[in-house]
Scaffold this active site. Structure first.
Site, PDB file in Angstrom:
ATOM      1  N   ARG A   1      68.184  81.619 -13.496  1.00 28.82           N
ATOM      2  CA  ARG A   1      67.423  80.418 -13.095  1.00 28.82           C
ATOM      3  C   ARG A   1      66.214  80.265 -14.019  1.00 28.82           C
ATOM      4  O   ARG A   1      65.882  79.171 -14.479  1.00 28.82           O
ATOM      5  CB  ARG A   1      66.947  80.528 -11.638  1.00 28.82           C
ATOM      6  CG  ARG A   1      68.043  80.460 -10.588  1.00 28.82           C
ATOM      7  CD  ARG A   1      68.613  79.065 -10.446  1.00 28.82           C
ATOM      8  NE  ARG A   1      67.616  78.061 -10.127  1.00 28.82           N
ATOM      9  CZ  ARG A   1      67.136  77.803  -8.903  1.00 28.82           C
ATOM     10  NH1 ARG A   1      67.593  78.472  -7.867  1.00 28.82           N
ATOM     11  NH2 ARG A   1      66.229  76.853  -8.724  1.00 28.82           N
TER      12      ARG A   1
ATOM     13  N   ARG B   1      61.448  69.897  -4.372  1.00 31.36           N
ATOM     14  CA  ARG B   1      62.475  70.357  -3.421  1.00 31.36           C
ATOM     15  C   ARG B   1      62.221  69.614  -2.123  1.00 31.36           C
ATOM     16  O   ARG B   1      61.139  69.712  -1.536  1.00 31.36           O
ATOM     17  CB  ARG B   1      62.371  71.860  -3.205  1.00 31.36           C
ATOM     18  CG  ARG B   1      63.183  72.330  -2.008  1.00 31.36           C
ATOM     19  CD  ARG B   1      63.309  73.828  -1.936  1.00 31.36           C
ATOM     20  NE  ARG B   1      64.245  74.296  -2.934  1.00 31.36           N
ATOM     21  CZ  ARG B   1      64.816  75.500  -2.917  1.00 31.36           C
ATOM     22  NH1 ARG B   1      64.548  76.360  -1.952  1.00 31.36           N
ATOM     23  NH2 ARG B   1      65.660  75.869  -3.860  1.00 31.36           N
TER      24      ARG B   1
ATOM     25  N   HIS C   1      71.896  70.607  -5.903  1.00 29.81           N
ATOM     26  CA  HIS C   1      71.040  71.700  -6.402  1.00 29.81           C
ATOM     27  C   HIS C   1      71.409  71.943  -7.876  1.00 29.81           C
ATOM     28  O   HIS C   1      71.973  72.987  -8.228  1.00 29.81           O
ATOM     29  CB  HIS C   1      71.263  72.954  -5.543  1.00 29.81           C
ATOM     30  CG  HIS C   1      70.199  73.987  -5.680  1.00 29.81           C
ATOM     31  ND1 HIS C   1      69.079  73.825  -6.484  1.00 29.81           N
ATOM     32  CD2 HIS C   1      70.069  75.228  -5.107  1.00 29.81           C
ATOM     33  CE1 HIS C   1      68.333  74.909  -6.401  1.00 29.81           C
ATOM     34  NE2 HIS C   1      68.903  75.768  -5.578  1.00 29.81           N
TER      35      HIS C   1
ATOM     36  N   ASP D   1      78.089  80.067  -0.055  1.00 29.88           N
ATOM     37  CA  ASP D   1      76.671  79.848   0.252  1.00 29.88           C
ATOM     38  C   ASP D   1      76.521  79.998   1.760  1.00 29.88           C
ATOM     39  O   ASP D   1      77.525  80.064   2.491  1.00 29.88           O
ATOM     40  CB  ASP D   1      76.276  78.432  -0.233  1.00 29.88           C
ATOM     41  CG  ASP D   1      74.789  78.155  -0.126  1.00 29.88           C
ATOM     42  OD1 ASP D   1      73.994  79.088   0.106  1.00 29.88           O
ATOM     43  OD2 ASP D   1      74.401  76.969  -0.285  1.00 29.88           O
TER      44      ASP D   1
ATOM     45  N   CYS E   1      74.209  81.632  -4.684  1.00 28.18           N
ATOM     46  CA  CYS E   1      72.888  81.138  -5.112  1.00 28.18           C
ATOM     47  C   CYS E   1      71.754  81.940  -4.501  1.00 28.18           C
ATOM     48  O   CYS E   1      70.659  81.962  -5.050  1.00 28.18           O
ATOM     49  CB  CYS E   1      72.755  79.658  -4.771  1.00 28.18           C
ATOM     50  SG  CYS E   1      72.816  79.310  -3.003  1.00 28.18           S
TER      51      CYS E   1
ATOM     52  N   GLN F   1      70.533  75.194  -9.942  1.00 29.81           N
ATOM     53  CA  GLN F   1      71.303  76.365  -9.528  1.00 29.81           C
ATOM     54  C   GLN F   1      72.634  76.438 -10.282  1.00 29.81           C
ATOM     55  O   GLN F   1      73.019  77.487 -10.794  1.00 29.81           O
ATOM     56  CB  GLN F   1      71.573  76.292  -8.016  1.00 29.81           C
ATOM     57  CG  GLN F   1      72.347  77.476  -7.499  1.00 29.81           C
ATOM     58  CD  GLN F   1      71.536  78.755  -7.605  1.00 29.81           C
ATOM     59  OE1 GLN F   1      70.414  78.819  -7.118  1.00 29.81           O
ATOM     60  NE2 GLN F   1      72.083  79.780  -8.253  1.00 29.81           N
TER      61      GLN F   1
HETATM   62  N1  NVA Z   1      72.560  75.403   0.649  1.00 34.43           N
HETATM   63  C1  NVA Z   1      71.331  76.142   0.760  1.00 34.43           C
HETATM   64  C2  NVA Z   1      70.878  76.580  -0.597  1.00 34.43           C
HETATM   65  C3  NVA Z   1      69.614  77.405  -0.618  1.00 34.43           C
HETATM   66  C4  NVA Z   1      69.182  77.767  -2.005  1.00 34.43           C
HETATM   67  C5  NVA Z   1      70.274  75.286   1.437  1.00 34.43           C
HETATM   68  O1  NVA Z   1      70.192  74.093   1.112  1.00 34.43           O
HETATM   69  O2  NVA Z   1      69.543  75.800   2.286  1.00 34.43           O
HETATM   70  N1   CP Z   2      68.816  79.751  -4.838  1.00 35.44           N
HETATM   71  C1   CP Z   2      67.633  79.210  -4.548  1.00 35.44           C
HETATM   72  O1   CP Z   2      67.360  78.051  -4.838  1.00 35.44           O
HETATM   73  O2   CP Z   2      66.773  80.062  -3.920  1.00 35.44           O
HETATM   74  P1   CP Z   2      65.398  79.701  -3.216  1.00 35.44           P
HETATM   75  O3   CP Z   2      65.722  78.902  -1.981  1.00 35.44           O
HETATM   76  O4   CP Z   2      64.770  81.021  -2.898  1.00 35.44           O
HETATM   77  O5   CP Z   2      64.562  78.875  -4.165  1.00 35.44           O
END
Ligand code: NVA
Ligand code: CP
Length: 311
Positions: free
Chosen positions: A293, A109, A136, A225, A265, A139
């Site tokens: 997930r 990540r 993502h 989101d 998500c 997800q």
């Molecule tokens: N769009 C959000 C998703 C978190 C799971 C982010 O990138 O922070």
């Molecule tokens: N939806 C998701 O990826 O959650 P986290 O940021 O908690 O991993």
């Protein structure tokens, strides 16, 4: 496909897998989930090690990958920028060489998609994108599995995306092309989707709407989101103002199909991108979505390490 070492299969964006592969993976997910729910041990990844690299925060992604690989008989090692040499400037190419000699699978990540691609290009083992600024994919695999589980095939259905044209939105757009469904997108002015950044082949699977209510009208899935994704915190105050009219609320759910599902998500901000009434209401399946997930990623890890297994 991404520019990566031949012979190693990675999952860096949704379109890295074909429709046929998703059909296989969703079937596999169903079986793996059923085994897990009936307490049947299934350890195809025994003696295998997953390395997880986090350069951004996470609850679900860490938990689902770590629990998932353990449930498949393997082990997980957690690295983050703060405690590893990655935070002190070791090139991601060097890290990839070393990590992939000591493990069987890498999940990362991070920020730019280019980092994941550089990691994969120098890795001997499969790399999974656990979220970047652009995408993502894990997800959306879970989201689509959740829809299929509750409502049946997604082909030909309509997803309403309300809010920011972010990593999750881009991945829905790619998924629509791969799995042949439609996305109605409504973003505030100035936050429109960028087809190139989203990695799209064309414009045939999405429509843009100035009015979020029009995007939601007749949709089978309504989803959104956070208004401010990780890495964009400096824009938070401005975004709060710009996105104020892009909240998924009960009125918006009423114009969607009567059996429409609400997906998010998570983490969610009640009172911002979604009202409490919707996310905690009867059309919301966000907890199943979060749980899935775990199951889809188990199928994905099995596939990337072992290929297709006999079903
Ligand atoms: N769009 C959000 C998703 C978190 C799971 C982010 O990138 O922070
Ligand atoms: N939806 C998701 O990826 O959650 P986290 O940021 O908690 O991993």
């Amino acid at each position: 496909m991404s520019p990566v070492k031949p012979g190693v299969k990675h999952y860096l964006q949704f379109k890295d897998l074909s429709r046929d592969e998703y059909d296989y993976l969703f079937e596999r997910t169903r079986w793996i989930k059923a085994q897990f729910k009936s307490y049947q041990p299934y350890w195809p990844l025994s003696d295998r090690t997953l390395v997880m690299i986090f350069e951004k925060a996470s609850t679900r992604t860490r938990l689902s990958f770590e629990a998932g690989v353990q449930q498949l008989g393997g082990a997980a090692i957690y690295l983050n920028t703060r405690d590893s040499q990655l935070g002190r400037g070791e090139p991601v190419e060097d890290a990839a060489q070393v990590i992939s000699r000591m493990s069987d699978l890498i999940m990362i990540r991070t920020f730019e998609q280019g980092i994941v691609e550089r990691l994969a290009s120098n890795s001997r083992v499969p790399v999974i994108n656990g979220l970047t600024n652009e995408y993502h994919p894990c997800q959306i695999m879970a989201d689509i599995y959740t829809y299929i589980e509750q409502r049946g095939p997604i082909q030909g259905k309509t997803v309403a995306w309300i809010g920011d044209s972010n990593n999750v939105c881009n991945t829905w757009l790619q998924a629509a092309e791969v799995l042949d469904f439609n996305v109605n997108v409504s973003t505030p002015p100035g936050y429109e989707i960028e087809a190139e950044r989203a990695g799209l082949y064309g414009t045939g699977h999405f429509k843009e709407f100035a009015d979020p209510m029009e995007a939601a009208r007749g949709a089978d899935i309504v989803t959104t989101d956070v208004w401010t994704s990780m890495g964009f915190e400096a824009e938070n105050a401005e975004r709060m103002r710009d996105f104020a009219d892009w909240q998924v609320d009960a009125e918006m759910m009423r114009v969607a199909q009567p059996n429409a599902l609400f997906l998010h998500c998570l983490p969610a901000h009640r009172g911002e991108e979604v009202s409490a009434e919707v996310i905690d209401g009867p059309q919301s399946v966000v907890w199943d979505e979060a749980e899935n997930r775990l199951h889809v990623q188990k199928a994905l890890m099995e596939y990337l390490v072992l290929g297709r297994v006999k079903v």
